[in-house]
Write a protein that holds these residues in place. Structure first.
Motif, PDB file in Angstrom:
ATOM      1  N   ARG A 107       0.832  -1.050   0.220  1.00  0.00           N
ATOM      2  CA  ARG A 107      -0.169   0.307  -0.093  1.00  0.00           C
ATOM      3  C   ARG A 107       0.503   1.175   0.080  1.00  0.00           C
ATOM      4  O   ARG A 107       0.396   2.180  -1.115  1.00  0.00           O
ATOM      5  N   ALA A 108       1.549   1.154   0.671  1.00  0.00           N
ATOM      6  CA  ALA A 108       2.880   2.001   0.968  1.00  0.00           C
ATOM      7  C   ALA A 108       3.552   2.108  -0.673  1.00  0.00           C
ATOM      8  O   ALA A 108       3.787   3.737  -0.846  1.00  0.00           O
ATOM      9  N   GLU A 109       3.915   1.653  -1.537  1.00  0.00           N
ATOM     10  CA  GLU A 109       4.658   2.004  -2.585  1.00  0.00           C
ATOM     11  C   GLU A 109       3.902   2.351  -3.404  1.00  0.00           C
ATOM     12  O   GLU A 109       4.258   2.868  -4.442  1.00  0.00           O
ATOM     13  N   LEU A 110       2.296   1.758  -3.379  1.00  0.00           N
ATOM     14  CA  LEU A 110       1.021   2.984  -4.273  1.00  0.00           C
ATOM     15  C   LEU A 110       1.093   4.048  -4.296  1.00  0.00           C
ATOM     16  O   LEU A 110       0.801   4.563  -5.118  1.00  0.00           O
ATOM     17  N   ARG A 111       0.648   4.275  -2.923  1.00  0.00           N
ATOM     18  CA  ARG A 111       0.548   5.597  -2.869  1.00  0.00           C
ATOM     19  C   ARG A 111       1.717   6.327  -3.053  1.00  0.00           C
ATOM     20  O   ARG A 111       1.415   7.373  -3.611  1.00  0.00           O
ATOM     21  N   ASP A 112       3.316   6.189  -2.533  1.00  0.00           N
ATOM     22  CA  ASP A 112       3.924   6.580  -3.027  1.00  0.00           C
ATOM     23  C   ASP A 112       4.397   7.056  -5.011  1.00  0.00           C
ATOM     24  O   ASP A 112       4.642   7.756  -4.747  1.00  0.00           O
ATOM     25  N   ALA A 113       3.976   5.988  -5.305  1.00  0.00           N
ATOM     26  CA  ALA A 113       4.070   5.811  -6.762  1.00  0.00           C
ATOM     27  C   ALA A 113       2.532   7.558  -7.305  1.00  0.00           C
ATOM     28  O   ALA A 113       3.284   7.506  -8.202  1.00  0.00           O
ATOM     29  N   TRP A 114       1.828   7.147  -6.609  1.00  0.00           N
ATOM     30  CA  TRP A 114       0.262   8.284  -6.778  1.00  0.00           C
ATOM     31  C   TRP A 114       1.312   9.394  -6.846  1.00  0.00           C
ATOM     32  O   TRP A 114       0.768  10.363  -7.678  1.00  0.00           O
ATOM     33  N   LEU A 115       1.751   9.659  -5.186  1.00  0.00           N
ATOM     34  CA  LEU A 115       2.539  10.673  -4.871  1.00  0.00           C
ATOM     35  C   LEU A 115       3.159  11.450  -5.666  1.00  0.00           C
ATOM     36  O   LEU A 115       3.683  12.741  -6.406  1.00  0.00           O
ATOM     37  N   ALA A 116       4.181  10.352  -6.538  1.00  0.00           N
ATOM     38  CA  ALA A 116       5.439  11.213  -7.294  1.00  0.00           C
ATOM     39  C   ALA A 116       5.187  11.182  -8.489  1.00  0.00           C
ATOM     40  O   ALA A 116       5.517  11.900  -9.317  1.00  0.00           O
ATOM     41  N   GLU A 117       3.768  10.851  -9.005  1.00  0.00           N
ATOM     42  CA  GLU A 117       3.365  11.097 -10.543  1.00  0.00           C
ATOM     43  C   GLU A 117       3.255  13.106 -10.264  1.00  0.00           C
ATOM     44  O   GLU A 117       2.999  12.721 -11.887  1.00  0.00           O
ATOM     45  N   ARG A 118       2.656  13.294  -9.720  1.00  0.00           N
ATOM     46  CA  ARG A 118       2.328  14.669  -9.152  1.00  0.00           C
ATOM     47  C   ARG A 118       3.554  15.321  -8.570  1.00  0.00           C
ATOM     48  O   ARG A 118       3.271  16.239  -7.697  1.00  0.00           O
ATOM     49  N   ASP A 119       4.441  15.058  -8.387  1.00  0.00           N
ATOM     50  CA  ASP A 119       5.824  15.446  -8.025  1.00  0.00           C
ATOM     51  C   ASP A 119       5.404  16.001  -6.819  1.00  0.00           C
ATOM     52  O   ASP A 119       5.872  16.986  -6.372  1.00  0.00           O
ATOM     53  N   VAL A 120       5.289  14.665  -6.183  1.00  0.00           N
ATOM     54  CA  VAL A 120       5.323  15.339  -3.760  1.00  0.00           C
ATOM     55  C   VAL A 120       6.573  14.115  -4.068  1.00  0.00           C
ATOM     56  O   VAL A 120       5.886  13.153  -4.341  1.00  0.00           O
ATOM     57  N   ARG A 121       7.365  14.058  -2.964  1.00  0.00           N
ATOM     58  CA  ARG A 121       8.279  13.353  -2.304  1.00  0.00           C
ATOM     59  C   ARG A 121       7.792  13.117  -1.167  1.00  0.00           C
ATOM     60  O   ARG A 121       7.137  13.942  -0.500  1.00  0.00           O
ATOM     61  N   VAL A 122       9.051  11.781  -1.423  1.00  0.00           N
ATOM     62  CA  VAL A 122       7.447  11.336   0.257  1.00  0.00           C
ATOM     63  C   VAL A 122       9.152  11.135   1.380  1.00  0.00           C
ATOM     64  O   VAL A 122       9.689   9.958   0.433  1.00  0.00           O
ATOM     65  N   LEU A 123       9.274  11.253   1.732  1.00  0.00           N
ATOM     66  CA  LEU A 123       9.973  10.946   2.927  1.00  0.00           C
ATOM     67  C   LEU A 123       9.360  10.240   4.086  1.00  0.00           C
ATOM     68  O   LEU A 123       8.936  10.471   5.077  1.00  0.00           O
ATOM     69  N   ARG A 124       9.721   8.592   4.332  1.00  0.00           N
ATOM     70  CA  ARG A 124       9.446   7.943   5.247  1.00  0.00           C
ATOM     71  C   ARG A 124      10.489   7.451   6.724  1.00  0.00           C
ATOM     72  O   ARG A 124      11.389   7.582   6.158  1.00  0.00           O
ATOM     73  N   ILE A 125      10.021   8.250   7.832  1.00  0.00           N
ATOM     74  CA  ILE A 125      10.045   8.080   9.007  1.00  0.00           C
ATOM     75  C   ILE A 125       9.662   6.740   9.719  1.00  0.00           C
ATOM     76  O   ILE A 125       8.572   7.108   9.863  1.00  0.00           O
ATOM     77  N   SER A 126      10.769   6.321  10.529  1.00  0.00           N
ATOM     78  CA  SER A 126       9.640   5.129  11.295  1.00  0.00           C
ATOM     79  C   SER A 126       9.722   6.287  13.142  1.00  0.00           C
ATOM     80  O   SER A 126      10.510   6.888  13.407  1.00  0.00           O
ATOM     81  N   ALA A 127       8.581   5.334  13.460  1.00  0.00           N
ATOM     82  CA  ALA A 127       8.233   5.987  14.566  1.00  0.00           C
ATOM     83  C   ALA A 127       9.192   5.940  15.600  1.00  0.00           C
ATOM     84  O   ALA A 127       8.844   6.259  16.429  1.00  0.00           O
ATOM     85  N   THR A 128       9.960   4.650  15.804  1.00  0.00           N
ATOM     86  CA  THR A 128      10.992   4.327  16.693  1.00  0.00           C
ATOM     87  C   THR A 128      11.856   5.618  16.607  1.00  0.00           C
ATOM     88  O   THR A 128      12.170   6.228  17.362  1.00  0.00           O
ATOM     89  N   ASP A 129      12.462   6.088  15.401  1.00  0.00           N
ATOM     90  CA  ASP A 129      13.170   7.367  15.135  1.00  0.00           C
ATOM     91  C   ASP A 129      12.652   7.792  15.752  1.00  0.00           C
ATOM     92  O   ASP A 129      13.396   8.818  16.277  1.00  0.00           O
ATOM     93  N   VAL A 130      11.647   8.330  15.723  1.00  0.00           N
ATOM     94  CA  VAL A 130      11.355   9.851  15.655  1.00  0.00           C
ATOM     95  C   VAL A 130      10.778   9.495  17.487  1.00  0.00           C
ATOM     96  O   VAL A 130      11.009  10.814  18.415  1.00  0.00           O
ATOM     97  N   ARG A 131      10.907   8.428  18.067  1.00  0.00           N
ATOM     98  CA  ARG A 131      10.779   8.861  19.584  1.00  0.00           C
ATOM     99  C   ARG A 131      12.274   8.568  20.183  1.00  0.00           C
ATOM    100  O   ARG A 131      12.105   9.353  21.256  1.00  0.00           O
TER     101      ARG A 131
END
Length: 152
Positions: A107-131
């Motif tokens: 699902r994340a891959e499909l979403r990232d592809a949809w966003l990339a088609e619209r020139d939106v870059r996605v930065l994924r960060i793990s919740a553990t790193d935020v914590r």
């Protein structure tokens, strides 16, 4: 009162995002605004951020990151982004464990592809790193925002 979208021909069944109707709506809607159900879901999600999302939001809100404005739980097309900076078209997604199992990665891959088609870059960060390393996460986001090579 008729909306401008009511005037479009309906060549495909109602609500079919992959059909002609979806293409026509998107062509008339370059800002990628979301349908009403997605907007309602985003409003609901804003009221119940996960602890890592709430922690990161405290660092990003009120132009707290080099003057860049972020929105939380921002509806865009059929999706709700955890955080979105429109100025550089950056989506920041905080991924918890549920993103690693089942159909989460697909699902994340499909979403990232949809966003990339619209020139939106996605930065994924793990919740553990935020914590565990919020300062490091903020430095990563800031580097992406201010460094042109990170945008390519």
């Amino acid at each position: 009162m008729r909306r401008r979208f009511d005037l479009l021909p309906r060549e495909v069944g109602e609500g079919d995002p992959e059909g002609v109707e979806g293409v026509l709506l998107e062509a008339l809607n370059p800002t990628m605004s979301a349908p009403k159900p997605t907007i309602r879901r985003a409003r609901s999600l804003r009221r119940r951020l996960t602890p890592p999302e709430a922690r990161l939001w405290m660092a990003l809100r009120r132009k707290g990151l080099a003057g860049f404005r972020f929105r939380r739980q921002h509806p865009i097309g059929p999706y709700v982004l955890d955080f979105y900076c429109e100025a550089v078209r950056l989506a920041v997604e905080v991924d918890g464990l549920r993103h690693d199992f089942g159909d989460g990665p697909e699902r994340a891959e499909l979403r990232d592809a949809w966003l990339a088609e619209r020139d939106v870059r996605v930065l994924r960060i793990s919740a553990t790193d935020v914590r565990d390393d919020l300062d490091g996460v903020v430095r990563t986001i800031l580097a992406w925002l201010t460094s042109p090579q990170e945008r390519a």
